[in-house]
Design a protein around this motif. Sequence first.
Motif, PDB file in Angstrom:
ATOM      1  N   LYS A 114       0.811  -1.205   0.000  1.00  9.28           N
ATOM      2  CA  LYS A 114       0.000   0.000   0.000  1.00  9.28           C
ATOM      3  C   LYS A 114       0.851   1.264   0.000  1.00  9.28           C
ATOM      4  N   LYS A 115       2.141   1.118   0.232  1.00  7.83           N
ATOM      5  CA  LYS A 115       3.006   2.288   0.234  1.00  7.83           C
ATOM      6  C   LYS A 115       3.089   2.879  -1.162  1.00  7.83           C
ATOM      7  N   ARG A 116       3.118   4.181  -1.226  1.00  2.28           N
ATOM      8  CA  ARG A 116       3.204   4.869  -2.505  1.00  2.28           C
ATOM      9  C   ARG A 116       4.603   5.469  -2.659  1.00  2.28           C
ATOM     10  N   TYR A 117       5.133   5.315  -3.859  1.00  4.57           N
ATOM     11  CA  TYR A 117       6.492   5.776  -4.121  1.00  4.57           C
ATOM     12  C   TYR A 117       6.499   6.860  -5.194  1.00  4.57           C
ATOM     13  N   SER A 118       7.476   7.717  -5.094  1.00  7.41           N
ATOM     14  CA  SER A 118       7.659   8.759  -6.104  1.00  7.41           C
ATOM     15  C   SER A 118       7.982   8.116  -7.450  1.00  7.41           C
ATOM     16  N   HIS A 119       7.636   8.780  -8.523  1.00  7.84           N
ATOM     17  CA  HIS A 119       7.933   8.264  -9.861  1.00  7.84           C
ATOM     18  C   HIS A 119       9.348   8.647 -10.304  1.00  7.84           C
ATOM     19  N   ASN A 120       9.987   9.528  -9.564  1.00  7.98           N
ATOM     20  CA  ASN A 120      11.326   9.984  -9.929  1.00  7.98           C
ATOM     21  C   ASN A 120      12.393   9.155  -9.215  1.00  7.98           C
ATOM     22  N   LYS A 121      13.180   8.423 -10.009  1.00  8.30           N
ATOM     23  CA  LYS A 121      14.245   7.603  -9.437  1.00  8.30           C
ATOM     24  C   LYS A 121      15.481   8.464  -9.189  1.00  8.30           C
ATOM     25  N   ILE A 122      16.016   8.345  -7.968  1.00  5.83           N
ATOM     26  CA  ILE A 122      17.206   9.103  -7.598  1.00  5.83           C
ATOM     27  C   ILE A 122      18.427   8.198  -7.758  1.00  5.83           C
ATOM     28  N   GLN A 123      19.470   8.696  -8.407  1.00  4.82           N
ATOM     29  CA  GLN A 123      20.687   7.911  -8.602  1.00  4.82           C
ATOM     30  C   GLN A 123      21.737   8.300  -7.574  1.00  4.82           C
ATOM     31  N   LEU A 124      22.298   7.303  -6.899  1.00  5.97           N
ATOM     32  CA  LEU A 124      23.336   7.511  -5.894  1.00  5.97           C
ATOM     33  C   LEU A 124      24.535   6.633  -6.246  1.00  5.97           C
ATOM     34  N   SER A 125      25.721   7.027  -5.791  1.00  7.46           N
ATOM     35  CA  SER A 125      26.913   6.227  -6.055  1.00  7.46           C
ATOM     36  C   SER A 125      27.921   6.393  -4.922  1.00  7.46           C
ATOM     37  N   LYS A 156      13.138   2.372  -1.511  1.00  6.19           N
ATOM     38  CA  LYS A 156      13.513   1.019  -1.920  1.00  6.19           C
ATOM     39  C   LYS A 156      14.472   1.104  -3.112  1.00  6.19           C
ATOM     40  N   LEU A 157      15.342   0.090  -3.230  1.00  3.87           N
ATOM     41  CA  LEU A 157      16.266   0.025  -4.356  1.00  3.87           C
ATOM     42  C   LEU A 157      15.525  -0.489  -5.586  1.00  3.87           C
ATOM     43  N   THR A 158      15.848   0.074  -6.741  1.00  4.23           N
ATOM     44  CA  THR A 158      15.215  -0.385  -7.985  1.00  4.23           C
ATOM     45  C   THR A 158      16.239  -0.877  -9.011  1.00  4.23           C
ATOM     46  N   GLU A 159      17.498  -0.473  -8.859  1.00  3.55           N
ATOM     47  CA  GLU A 159      18.512  -0.884  -9.834  1.00  3.55           C
ATOM     48  C   GLU A 159      19.900  -0.760  -9.224  1.00  3.55           C
ATOM     49  N   LEU A 160      20.811  -1.656  -9.640  1.00  4.98           N
ATOM     50  CA  LEU A 160      22.204  -1.598  -9.201  1.00  4.98           C
ATOM     51  C   LEU A 160      23.094  -1.713 -10.432  1.00  4.98           C
ATOM     52  N   PHE A 224      17.002   2.389   3.827  1.00  6.22           N
ATOM     53  CA  PHE A 224      16.663   3.011   5.094  1.00  6.22           C
ATOM     54  C   PHE A 224      17.129   4.470   5.180  1.00  6.22           C
ATOM     55  N   LYS A 225      16.585   5.168   6.167  1.00  9.37           N
ATOM     56  CA  LYS A 225      16.904   6.581   6.338  1.00  9.37           C
ATOM     57  C   LYS A 225      18.401   6.818   6.533  1.00  9.37           C
ATOM     58  N   ASN A 226      19.074   5.867   7.205  1.00  7.79           N
ATOM     59  CA  ASN A 226      20.510   6.027   7.455  1.00  7.79           C
ATOM     60  C   ASN A 226      21.367   5.311   6.420  1.00  7.79           C
ATOM     61  N   VAL A 293      23.382   3.063  -7.636  1.00  8.20           N
ATOM     62  CA  VAL A 293      22.051   2.498  -7.398  1.00  8.20           C
ATOM     63  C   VAL A 293      21.004   3.543  -7.753  1.00  8.20           C
ATOM     64  N   LYS A 294      19.810   3.041  -8.057  1.00  9.13           N
ATOM     65  CA  LYS A 294      18.663   3.916  -8.238  1.00  9.13           C
ATOM     66  C   LYS A 294      17.670   3.623  -7.128  1.00  9.13           C
ATOM     67  N   VAL A 295      17.079   4.697  -6.603  1.00 11.68           N
ATOM     68  CA  VAL A 295      16.201   4.590  -5.432  1.00 11.68           C
ATOM     69  C   VAL A 295      14.887   5.303  -5.708  1.00 11.68           C
ATOM     70  N   LEU A 296      13.804   4.692  -5.239  1.00 10.79           N
ATOM     71  CA  LEU A 296      12.500   5.357  -5.212  1.00 10.79           C
ATOM     72  C   LEU A 296      12.171   5.644  -3.741  1.00 10.79           C
ATOM     73  N   TYR A 297      11.833   6.906  -3.450  1.00  3.22           N
ATOM     74  CA  TYR A 297      11.466   7.278  -2.091  1.00  3.22           C
ATOM     75  C   TYR A 297       9.959   7.193  -1.888  1.00  3.22           C
ATOM     76  N   GLU A 298       9.587   6.873  -0.653  1.00  2.87           N
ATOM     77  CA  GLU A 298       8.163   6.813  -0.317  1.00  2.87           C
ATOM     78  C   GLU A 298       7.546   8.214  -0.378  1.00  2.87           C
ATOM     79  N   LYS A 299       6.316   8.269  -0.821  1.00  2.00           N
ATOM     80  CA  LYS A 299       5.599   9.534  -0.806  1.00  2.00           C
ATOM     81  C   LYS A 299       5.121   9.844   0.597  1.00  2.00           C
TER      82      LYS A 299
END
Length: 301
Positions: A114-125, A156-160, A224-226, A293-299
């Motif tokens: 039921k959690k809703r996630y943003s449609h914009n994937k954030i890339q981190l490295s 949540k992670l979506t890609e590595l 996670f947040k940390n 990695v690519k991440v989707l954040y919860e709304k």
Amino acid sequence: MKYLIFTSLLLYQLITYSQSLKGVIIDSMSNEKLSYANLVIKGKPIGAYSNENGCYDLNLSKTTVKDTLIISLIGYKNKAIPMSQFKEEKTYQLNFQLIPKTEHLKEVLILDKKKRYSHNKIQLSTGSRKQTYPSSLPYGSETASFIENPKHKKGKLTELHLKFKSRINNDYKTYKTYYRLAFYDVNHLGFPGALLHFENIIIKPKIDTKNYKIDLEDKAIPFFKNGIFIGIETIKPDDVTIESSMYLTTPNVLYTHTKKNLEYSRFRSNEWHKNKRKSVFKKKFYTAPFIKVKVLYEKED
């Protein structure tokens, strides 16, 4: 007299090196043979992998009766075997059963649908692509790199994405390698903690592999947040026979430079150690595998 002593020592070495433990690692529920299970002497750099058919062959020549053998595999409970039962100088035949982990960790194995996630994937490295170089690690080595969470929000992670480079060194034997991925939370000491995903993910890059992407969209790996740790373990393929203790593995994961010390390491399933060494190329920087990695954040409601 010296000849007798030398002969006795030689005979002792021959007998000692004949001691080994062989068998098969099996799933206790399905009787499935388990590939690439870790067998390691606790606290020592002595270990082996089961092959793709679940068979293992562990040299016991440098173990003592006070040692403990730990058998582990992602998705299964660890098994501890006291070495006191292997006193004779011979080859032991013994099969081991591993029990699957069935417990479900909160926010780990199952993310709330039921959690809703943003449609914009954030890339981190972990660092910059412009500062990368290949690094060879021996079989059984695992490095865990910390992926910071700049937004301090759940997701949540979506890609590595990993990068590889093949190398040949004429001074050392070079063997092909596989890699295992693992995902860990951050424990109270800042070290890699509990596993976040119980699938045994094995990467088998070819010699010409340069880029490797894995889709994590449906694997329910929380961010996670940390932040979280991503582990990369060097796995010996079945068809590789090591002829010397000095060797290189290929293709190599590309490493990058980091201002912070983000990397932890261990041998197989032994304890984690924080790497303190600085880069040989940039003395003021640390090093870590180059991971994107690519991440989707919860709304937020």
